[in-house]
Enzyme design. Structure first.
Site, PDB file in Angstrom:
ATOM      1  CG  LEU A 526      -1.953  -1.099   1.329  1.00 19.89           C
ATOM      2  CD1 LEU A 526      -2.699  -1.001   2.662  1.00 19.89           C
ATOM      3  CD2 LEU A 526      -2.939  -1.036   0.172  1.00 19.89           C
ATOM      4  N   GLY A 529       7.993   3.989   3.170  1.00 19.22           N
ATOM      5  CA  GLY A 529       8.681   5.205   3.571  1.00 19.22           C
ATOM      6  C   GLY A 529       9.946   4.870   4.326  1.00 19.22           C
ATOM      7  CG  PHE A 531      10.766   4.742  10.420  1.00 17.17           C
ATOM      8  CD1 PHE A 531      11.758   4.206  11.201  1.00 17.17           C
ATOM      9  CD2 PHE A 531      10.626   6.113  10.380  1.00 17.17           C
ATOM     10  CE1 PHE A 531      12.582   5.010  11.959  1.00 17.17           C
ATOM     11  CE2 PHE A 531      11.441   6.923  11.142  1.00 17.17           C
ATOM     12  CZ  PHE A 531      12.428   6.375  11.934  1.00 17.17           C
ATOM     13  N   GLY A 532       9.792   1.729   6.725  1.00 18.31           N
ATOM     14  CA  GLY A 532       9.295   0.426   6.336  1.00 18.31           C
ATOM     15  C   GLY A 532       8.174   0.513   5.330  1.00 18.31           C
ATOM     16  CB  VAL A 534       1.639   0.247   4.878  1.00 26.01           C
ATOM     17  CG1 VAL A 534       0.221  -0.133   5.278  1.00 26.01           C
ATOM     18  CG2 VAL A 534       2.247   1.153   5.931  1.00 26.01           C
ATOM     19  CE  LYS A 548       4.450   2.627  11.089  1.00 22.82           C
ATOM     20  NZ  LYS A 548       4.086   3.760  11.945  1.00 22.82           N
ATOM     21  CG  ASP A 645       4.840  13.276  10.560  1.00 22.57           C
ATOM     22  OD1 ASP A 645       5.103  14.320   9.919  1.00 22.57           O
ATOM     23  OD2 ASP A 645       5.076  12.144  10.125  1.00 22.57           O
TER      24      ASP A 645
END
Length: 838
Positions: A526, A529, A531-532, A534, A548, A645
């Site tokens: 999906l 970014g 940090f990993g 999704v 996630k 954020d």
């Protein structure tokens, strides 16, 4: 005494400071805006003030304290001055009066027996504004008090404030909340009692409907509250001729015995919360010793008639034993107000029927509308109830005596620890035979244990005996994805630390998530970014989920992962994404969310091919939903959360395009009265960070307000904030909007797909609100609850905005993601956060 008592007691109970050395107003001495007077020992100040985010002027009393202004009384709350021409004086008829430059009276004490030459208004150190007749105004009691602010309260109760009721009193409106935090006019909530007949209770009213109830006063405590002593004062009730038949004389209540150096008071705020505040000098902030409603179960009639509410259970509502939901469909949808109905009718009065009995419920908040019977002992209370076919329940308390209920039981709550024993009348078969039930239970436990043990042994045998090749494909996927990984000490530490916060969360095996996502297939990706990634997945029961999966290279360790799990697991709101579970195995850390079919806001907002957001009504619904979510995070949840954020990619949309704030990896918890914090490492997304956060590492509620303002302007314009970075004239959308605003051409900012004459006024108002949110200085920005009031027009007149932050031209070399103090920040095109340790 109970905090509520105190408050109740009072509640129900009956710049130039040229004259700072005096405490009185006389026929020859008045005060003009912005002048003020001080009480004798400089505890309270009386003068003119403007609420936050408002230019209107009011006359009020507040603590003379070097802190955030705490107003305790307002004179002209429904008739503000629109300029600084106000004057507070003794009028020609002897009344204390607020008037404007045209000598129009905006407020008056309305005393009919005074005389101008003999009236003196004095501000006492108790916070009471008193008008003396034939007195010398020195506060020593020489003179007759003809009017006092303590008998005309607004939203606050102060120590030694005494309120006297009689049969002509307005029971429901002893205290009246402000309309909003910026408008002291009469709001929707009030505090008082229902009447002086029967048993004394305190209510918070939402208009004409009860919103919260204290339970009966038993001479010592209010029986419907959990906590009875805060150490900040005692409730003194003088019932006079208060009897079962009513009040022949008067009823007075007072909040006494409080340490006034702590500046305690009770206040009903504009959101309907009754709180006891005090000044914590060690922390230099206002503390809250007690408040109500404390949880959802405290809301009046949450579970309807014959329903019981328990905040420690899920779902919180259940029918009393012997009752079933009145509307099963509504009950399953979580709408419990329809209540419950009796499963078997009572046998009282039916020839040959077995006698009814009573079921004992312990530690309960007793229902509303009790009938009071004086002089009955517990056994007499029971037998007289059983002999009366209309009696449905009873309780007996040493203080109140016998209370019975003949109508439908409403507003019942489990108060453990605390509460009273409540006896509910049931048809005999609903009670059952306790000895027989125990025997059946013992047999059931023995048989059940045997069956379960047999099943476990069987499956263990089958598992050990399974062929070597069984599930080989799944094991291949695990070994391929996790080559050589072993459970680390870090993962076990994580499990230990989170043991107490996993209630209601599903802890899922890694193998199950591999199967659900088809081995984390690219077809199910999906977004991704820093940090990993999704992935979309489907569990064995058919439920769609979003997984996630944090990468090892992200730098996010157990602490940051725990931060997101802990935060989201404790937050429940329709505009926040719901966390379903998590997975920690070896070095793998994953979060499982509800699946949002429409992905994130930026996928629709900045794609000209998609028409789903071509209607202003849908965009405005998204704006309001995001703001409601922020109000919950900042003000209404049991934790005070700063998101840090907020951006379009972190706003997910459900199938009806309702917004849900997601990604709490960067969020920070604030203390209940903490306003600001700082960090050496700045995290977030450049373009949405407030100036004080990006430059100095200082963040607060106003940081999220800045981000929301950027987001609001993006929704209105359909343009990315960053799309202006490489244009010569403007660094950002904020600078472009500011220029249009000053040129009176803000309508050209509006996305053409949503522009229409019918909606233009509302859209321009949103642009105005957006500019107020992105003002450079944090103190100039409104808080989220005020922003919400502005959006829904509870606040009609908006102040003039000041210049936004980040409007100066910047070279292309200066743009991009923030790398302040080597902190990694997130980008704005994925649905997961870039997170770094703090």
């Amino acid at each position: 005494m109970i905090p509520i008592f105190a408050f109740i007691l009072n509640i129900l109970i009956s710049s130039s400071n040229f004259c700072s050395a005096i405490d009185s107003i006389t026929p020859t001495l008045s005060i003009k805006d912005p002048e003020s007077i001080l009480s004798k020992n400089s505890i309270f100040r009386l003068g003119f003030f403007s609420p936050p985010n408002s230019t209107n002027r009011y006359v009020g009393i507040w603590y003379n304290h070097p802190s955030k202004m705490e107003v305790v009384w307002v004179a002209n709350r429904n008739n503000p001055l629109t300029d600084s021409s106000g004057i507070l004086k003794i009028s020609v008829d002897g009344n204390l009066q607020v008037s404007d430059a045209k000598n129009q009276t905006l407020w008056s004490s309305n005393v009919t027996q005074s005389a101008a030459s003999l009236s003196v208004a004095q501000l006492l150190d108790s916070g009471n504004l008193v008008i003396f007749l034939n007195g010398n105004g020195n506060g020593n009691g020489n003179g007759t008090i003809i009017w006092q602010s303590f008998q005309n309260p607004v939203d606050s109760v102060l120590p030694n404030m005494r309120y006297v009721f009689n049969n002509n009193s307005e029971f429901r409106n002893v205290l009246k909340s402000w309309r909003t935090s910026s408008d002291p006019s009469v709001g929707r909530y009030s505090v008082g009692t229902n009447s002086l007949l029967g048993i004394l209770q305190i209510y918070i009213w939402d208009g004409d409907r009860p919103y919260w109830r204290s339970g009966p006063w038993n001479g010592n405590i209010f029986m419907g509250t959990r906590y009875h002593n805060t150490g900040y004062g005692n409730l003194i009730i003088n019932t006079g001729s208060f009897t079962q038949e009513g009040v022949r004389g008067m009823l007075s209540l007072a909040f006494t015995g409080a340490d006034q150096t702590l500046l305690p008071r009770y206040v009903i705020d504009y959101q309907g919360t009754l709180a006891q505040k005090w000044w914590d000098d060690s922390k230099k902030e206002w503390g809250i010793a007690w408040y109500a409603p404390e949880n959802e179960c405290d809301t009046y009639g949450k579970c309807g008639e014959f329903g019981n509410c328990n905040p420690k259970k899920k779902p919180m509502c259940s029918c009393l034993k012997g009752f079933v939901p009145k509307n099963g469909d509504e009950w399953r949808r979580g709408n419990w107000t329809s209540g419950c109905v009796r499963r078997k009718e009572l046998q009282c009065g039916i020839q040959g029927g077995k006698p009814d009995g009573f079921l004992k419920l312990q530690m309960m908040k007793v229902p509303d509308n009790a009938e009071w019977f004086v002089g009955l002992n517990p056994e007499q209370c029971r037998t007289t109830c059983l002999a009366n076919c209309s009696c449905l329940a009873y309780t007996h308390d040493t203080g109140t005596g016998c209370m019975r209920w003949s109508g439908n039981l409403i507003d019942i709550e489990d108060l453990s620890p605390g509460g009273e024993d409540l006896f509910i009348r049931l048809e005999q078969s609903e009670l059952g035979n306790s000895k027989r039930r125990i025997e059946i239970l013992v047999v059931g436990v023995v048989l059940g244990t045997t069956v379960i043990a047999t099943i476990i042994i069987y499956f263990l045998w089958k598992w050990r005996a399974r062929p070597k090749g069984k599930h080989s494909s799944d094991r291949y996927k695990v070994s391929k994805l996790l080559p050589g990984k072993k459970a680390t000490a870090d993962s076990y530490v994580f499990r230990d630390k989170t043991q107490g916060m996993m209630e209601g969360l599903q802890v899922t095996k890694l193998e199950d998530l591999i199967i659900a996502t088809d081995g984390f297939s690219d077809n199910n990706l999906l977004g991704k970014g820093g940090f990993g990634q999704v992935f979309k997945g489907k569990l064995e029961n058919g439920q769609e989920i979003a997984v996630k999966r944090l990468s090892r290279a992200s730098g996010q360790g157990a602490e940051e992962f725990m931060n997101e799990v802990e935060l989201i697991s404790k937050l429940q709101h329709r505009n926040l994404v719901k966390l379903l579970g998590c997975c920690v195995e070896g070095e793998e850390k994953m979060l499982i969310y509800e699946y949002m079919p429409n992905k994130s806001l930026d996928a629709f907002l900045f794609d000209p091919q998609k028409q789903e957001l071509s209607q202003w009504e849908k965009r405005f619904n998204i704006i309001q939903g995001i703001c409601r979510g922020l109000v919950y995070l900042h003000r209404d949840s049991r934790l005070k959360i700063i998101h840090r954020d907020l951006k379009p990619s972190n706003i997910l949309l459900d199938k009806e395009l309702n917004p849900k704030i997601s990604d709490f990896g960067m969020a920070r918890i604030f203390g209940g009265n903490q306003d600001q914090a700082s960090t050496q490492k700045v995290v977030g997304t450049y373009g949405y960070m407030s100036p004080e956060y990006a430059m100095e590492g200082r963040f607060s509620e106003k940081s999220d307000v800045f981000s929301f303002g950027v987001l609001l302007l993006e929704i209105v314009s359909g343009k990315k904030n960053s799309s202006f970075w490489f244009q010569e004239d403007f660094q950002s959308l904020l600078g472009y909007t500011w220029k249009l605003w000053n040129d009176n051409t803000a309508d050209s900012l509006i996305d053409p797909s949503i522009s229409s004459p019918d909606s233009q006024e509302e859209i321009l108002r949103c642009i105005h609100v957006g500019l107020l949110c992105v003002q450079e200085l944090a103190r100039d920005r409104p808080n989220t609850s005020v922003v919400m009031s502005m959006l829904v027009r509870d606040i009609k007149n908006l102040p003039k905005p000041k210049a936004p932050g980040f409007t100066q031209r910047q070279t292309p070399a200066d743009t991009g993601s923030s790398q302040i103090t080597n902190e990694t920040c997130s980008t704005n095109h994925v649905t997961i956060t870039t997170l770094t340790a703090r």
